[in-house]
Design an enzyme around this catalytic site. Structure first.
Site, short mmCIF file in Angstrom:
data_model
loop_
_atom_site.label_atom_id
_atom_site.label_comp_id
_atom_site.label_asym_id
_atom_site.label_seq_id
_atom_site.Cartn_x
_atom_site.Cartn_y
_atom_site.Cartn_z
N GLU A 149 -3.31 -7.13 -6.82
CA GLU A 149 -3.86 -7.52 -5.50
C GLU A 149 -3.83 -9.03 -5.30
O GLU A 149 -4.81 -9.64 -4.85
CB GLU A 149 -5.31 -7.02 -5.37
N MET A 168 0.83 -1.20 0.00
CA MET A 168 0.00 0.00 0.00
C MET A 168 0.87 1.26 0.00
O MET A 168 1.84 1.31 0.75
CB MET A 168 -0.88 -0.03 1.25
#
Ligand SMILES: [Zn+2]
Length: 175
Positions: free
Chosen positions: A74, A1
């Protein structure tokens, strides 16, 4: 992130296309909300992507792919089965490029990333900047109502009340 990994993934996809390869991108559906059929970076670049239900017949979605390069964002939201899927794609001559978060909010290895890293020809670890001290941030600090998350809360949590920030190992906190 916040480490620029989606931006890097998009750059790699673009370079593969410039080199004359066909690409196909995938992303997981991570909650029940409508998922946009594209991979987007924080700086506004995006790539068209097929949205997959991670727990549903993963392998089927990768059968008979005509494209040369498979892009997956992801990867940490997919089950362990993704490892075998990627292994088979690569054995079959496809180039597989994926991005994911390698540590959970607890700072532990986030499956299936450790296995994917182990079988990959190349791994690039991108880090963010710790919002507390400016150090190298390798961790995702989960905050709930501004407080560090409880360590026994679920690894994958999709709700409105939690948020994340980049922190180093020393500034990372659990409750
Ligand atoms: Zn720090």
């Amino acid at each position: 992130m916040f480490s620029g990994k989606t931006r890097e993934l998009i750059s790699r996809a673009e370079r593969a296309e410039i080199a004359g390869n066909s690409i196909k991108a995938f992303k997981p559906s991570i909650d029940d909300r409508y998922e946009e059929e594209k991979i987007s970076s924080h700086v506004g670049r995006s790539l068209e992507a097929e949205v997959l239900e991670p727990e549903e017949d993963l392998a089927e979605n990768f059968e008979d792919l005509k494209e040369d390069v498979v892009i997956i964002d992801e990867a940490n939201f997919f089950p362990d089965e993704l490892v075998e899927v990627c292994q088979n794609l690569a054995e079959g001559g496809k180039r597989v490029i994926l991005a994911g978060t390698d540590q959970t909010f607890r700072g532990e290895p986030f499956p299936p990333l450790p296995k994917l890293c182990a079988i990959a020809e190349e791994v690039e670890k991108l880090n963010a900047v710790c919002v507390k001290c400016g150090g190298v941030a390798t961790r995702n600090q989960r905050l709930v109502d501004g407080e560090p998350a409880e360590k026994d809360s679920p690894t994958i949590l999709v709700g409105a009340e939690e948020s994340y920030e980049a922190r180093c190992r020393h500034c990372h906190e659990l409750r």
